[in-house]
Design a protein around this motif. Structure first.
Motif, PDB file in Angstrom:
ATOM      1  N   VAL A   1      -0.305   5.255  12.986  1.00  0.00           N
ATOM      2  CA  VAL A   1       0.459   5.632  11.704  1.00  0.00           C
ATOM      3  C   VAL A   1       2.120   5.064  11.560  1.00  0.00           C
ATOM      4  O   VAL A   1       2.347   4.216  11.161  1.00  0.00           O
ATOM      5  N   ASP A   2       2.421   5.391  13.709  1.00  0.00           N
ATOM      6  CA  ASP A   2       4.081   5.384  13.132  1.00  0.00           C
ATOM      7  C   ASP A   2       4.175   3.430  13.451  1.00  0.00           C
ATOM      8  O   ASP A   2       5.687   3.031  12.850  1.00  0.00           O
ATOM      9  N   GLU A   3       2.956   3.045  14.364  1.00  0.00           N
ATOM     10  CA  GLU A   3       3.558   1.588  14.483  1.00  0.00           C
ATOM     11  C   GLU A   3       3.500   0.683  12.892  1.00  0.00           C
ATOM     12  O   GLU A   3       3.589   0.217  12.931  1.00  0.00           O
ATOM     13  N   ARG A   4       1.804   1.371  12.032  1.00  0.00           N
ATOM     14  CA  ARG A   4       2.300   0.993  11.197  1.00  0.00           C
ATOM     15  C   ARG A   4       2.138   1.549   9.663  1.00  0.00           C
ATOM     16  O   ARG A   4       1.215   2.437   9.790  1.00  0.00           O
ATOM     17  N   PRO A   5       3.191   1.974   9.207  1.00  0.00           N
ATOM     18  CA  PRO A   5       3.347   2.772   7.879  1.00  0.00           C
ATOM     19  C   PRO A   5       2.762   2.331   6.840  1.00  0.00           C
ATOM     20  O   PRO A   5       1.711   1.286   7.049  1.00  0.00           O
ATOM     21  N   GLY A   6       2.767   3.371   6.521  1.00  0.00           N
ATOM     22  CA  GLY A   6       1.784   3.191   4.584  1.00  0.00           C
ATOM     23  C   GLY A   6       2.688   4.795   3.987  1.00  0.00           C
ATOM     24  O   GLY A   6       3.973   5.515   4.173  1.00  0.00           O
ATOM     25  N   THR A   7       2.364   4.016   2.827  1.00  0.00           N
ATOM     26  CA  THR A   7       2.872   5.217   2.246  1.00  0.00           C
ATOM     27  C   THR A   7       1.562   6.095   1.031  1.00  0.00           C
ATOM     28  O   THR A   7       0.658   5.877   1.309  1.00  0.00           O
ATOM     29  N   THR A   8       2.642   7.497   0.337  1.00  0.00           N
ATOM     30  CA  THR A   8       1.109   7.639  -1.106  1.00  0.00           C
ATOM     31  C   THR A   8       2.164   8.129  -1.764  1.00  0.00           C
ATOM     32  O   THR A   8       3.335   8.930  -1.935  1.00  0.00           O
ATOM     33  N   ARG A   9       1.051   8.645  -2.976  1.00  0.00           N
ATOM     34  CA  ARG A   9       1.725   8.891  -4.048  1.00  0.00           C
ATOM     35  C   ARG A   9       0.419   9.956  -4.480  1.00  0.00           C
ATOM     36  O   ARG A   9      -0.753  10.108  -3.837  1.00  0.00           O
ATOM     37  N   THR A  10       1.136  11.516  -4.940  1.00  0.00           N
ATOM     38  CA  THR A  10      -0.103  12.467  -4.778  1.00  0.00           C
ATOM     39  C   THR A  10       0.519  13.378  -6.230  1.00  0.00           C
ATOM     40  O   THR A  10       2.050  12.990  -6.735  1.00  0.00           O
ATOM     41  N   GLY A  13      17.558   3.490   9.493  1.00  0.00           N
ATOM     42  CA  GLY A  13      16.076   3.466   8.905  1.00  0.00           C
ATOM     43  C   GLY A  13      15.165   1.772   9.132  1.00  0.00           C
ATOM     44  O   GLY A  13      16.548   1.042   8.622  1.00  0.00           O
ATOM     45  N   LYS A  14      13.632   1.769   9.350  1.00  0.00           N
ATOM     46  CA  LYS A  14      13.684   0.418   9.345  1.00  0.00           C
ATOM     47  C   LYS A  14      13.204   0.077   7.938  1.00  0.00           C
ATOM     48  O   LYS A  14      12.586   0.878   7.193  1.00  0.00           O
ATOM     49  N   ALA A  15      13.556  -0.952   7.125  1.00  0.00           N
ATOM     50  CA  ALA A  15      13.051  -1.953   5.802  1.00  0.00           C
ATOM     51  C   ALA A  15      11.557  -1.515   6.340  1.00  0.00           C
ATOM     52  O   ALA A  15      10.928  -2.044   7.007  1.00  0.00           O
ATOM     53  N   LEU A  16      11.036  -0.954   4.734  1.00  0.00           N
ATOM     54  CA  LEU A  16       9.446  -1.123   4.716  1.00  0.00           C
ATOM     55  C   LEU A  16       8.813  -2.992   4.099  1.00  0.00           C
ATOM     56  O   LEU A  16       9.558  -3.371   3.372  1.00  0.00           O
ATOM     57  N   ASP A  17       8.286  -3.118   4.559  1.00  0.00           N
ATOM     58  CA  ASP A  17       7.602  -4.537   4.334  1.00  0.00           C
ATOM     59  C   ASP A  17       7.703  -4.871   3.158  1.00  0.00           C
ATOM     60  O   ASP A  17       7.457  -5.279   1.670  1.00  0.00           O
ATOM     61  N   ALA A  18       6.798  -3.760   2.478  1.00  0.00           N
ATOM     62  CA  ALA A  18       6.328  -3.374   0.995  1.00  0.00           C
ATOM     63  C   ALA A  18       7.057  -2.320   0.307  1.00  0.00           C
ATOM     64  O   ALA A  18       6.354  -1.352   0.400  1.00  0.00           O
ATOM     65  N   PRO A  19       8.380  -1.800  -0.084  1.00  0.00           N
ATOM     66  CA  PRO A  19       8.288  -0.977  -0.558  1.00  0.00           C
ATOM     67  C   PRO A  19       8.017   0.193  -2.218  1.00  0.00           C
ATOM     68  O   PRO A  19       7.063  -0.799  -2.456  1.00  0.00           O
ATOM     69  N   CYS A  20       7.661   0.534  -2.424  1.00  0.00           N
ATOM     70  CA  CYS A  20       6.901   1.723  -2.896  1.00  0.00           C
ATOM     71  C   CYS A  20       7.897   2.073  -3.316  1.00  0.00           C
ATOM     72  O   CYS A  20       8.284   3.567  -3.810  1.00  0.00           O
ATOM     73  N   GLY A  21       8.696   1.542  -4.429  1.00  0.00           N
ATOM     74  CA  GLY A  21       9.261   2.227  -5.383  1.00  0.00           C
ATOM     75  C   GLY A  21      10.428   1.948  -4.830  1.00  0.00           C
ATOM     76  O   GLY A  21      10.966   1.441  -4.364  1.00  0.00           O
ATOM     77  N   SER A  22      10.800   3.549  -5.187  1.00  0.00           N
ATOM     78  CA  SER A  22      12.722   3.874  -4.407  1.00  0.00           C
ATOM     79  C   SER A  22      12.204   3.752  -2.371  1.00  0.00           C
ATOM     80  O   SER A  22      12.992   3.889  -2.309  1.00  0.00           O
TER      81      SER A  22
END
Length: 213
Positions: free
Chosen positions: A1-10, A102-111
């Motif tokens: 997961v560290d090399e392949r970031p993901g996001t979540t909404r809860t 911080g490393k920029a996300l390839d696909a930002p999620c909201g803020s």
């Protein structure tokens, strides 16, 4: 997961069972199990709320608080090393570190636009002071905060970091290591709250009767 970031909404929905909605956006579906495990630690979903409530409700001071918030959890973290740095620096400084390193996300999620910087990055970029000492210890594994780490060993290692005070170490032990029975140093907490002192303090905090900082 560290090399392949993901996001979540809860978020909580109106569910009779009280379960938690979580929408995961992963780079690789093979990371699903790891992501779920991290969410379970973050929201303390493996706790036994009935056992906690039964013990704490026997205390006259805590009984009304438990009745008001049955099943109150003790928050953990999805990233123990990030939590340790945040516990040391506070929110404002942590935000600065993210903006700068911080490393920029390839696909930002909201803020959410950047990943929190890894300890090795911070140790190289901010080598001085307690932050540099802590991140260096995390980077070379002198301090281990992974789920398999021994809590007492981790606490001893954290206390050996120059400038890291016992109160911050207690916060890290509670949230990064998921210890259910931590009382900050200098706080008079009755033994009758054991082994759930972390939960008791969360009840006091939620009721506005105690501030962690």
């Amino acid at each position: 997961v560290d090399e392949r970031p993901g996001t979540t909404r809860t978020g909580h929905g109106a569910h009779p069972g009280g379960w938690l909605d979580a929408r995961l956006h992963l780079t690789d579906p093979r990371d699903l199990t790891t992501a779920v495990q991290r969410l379970r630690r973050l929201f303390d979903l493996d706790a036994d709320p009935y056992a906690v409530d039964e013990r704490l409700a026997a205390d006259p001071r805590l009984a009304p608080l438990v009745a008001a918030r049955p099943g109150l959890r003790s928050p953990g973290t999805a990233d123990p090393e990030e939590l340790a740095v945040r516990a040391l620096t506070g929110r404002t400084e942590a935000e600065r570190l993210v903006r700068r390193y911080g490393k920029a996300l390839d696909a930002p999620c909201g803020s959410l636009t950047h990943l929190f910087p890894e300890p090795a990055v911070l140790a190289g970029a901010e080598p001085g002071g307690t932050l540099g000492a802590l991140t260096a210890a995390l980077a070379d594994h002198a301090v281990r905060l992974d789920p398999g780490a021994d809590r007492d060993d981790a606490q001893d290692a954290l206390l050996s970091v120059p400038g890291l005070d016992a109160r911050t170490v207690a916060e890290i032990r509670t949230r990064a290591l998921g210890d259910p029975d931590v009382a900050p140093p200098g706080l008079d907490v009755p033994d009758s709250w054991r082994p759930w002192r972390s939960y008791a303090l969360n009840h006091l905090r939620a009721a506005g009767e105690w501030e962690s900082r």
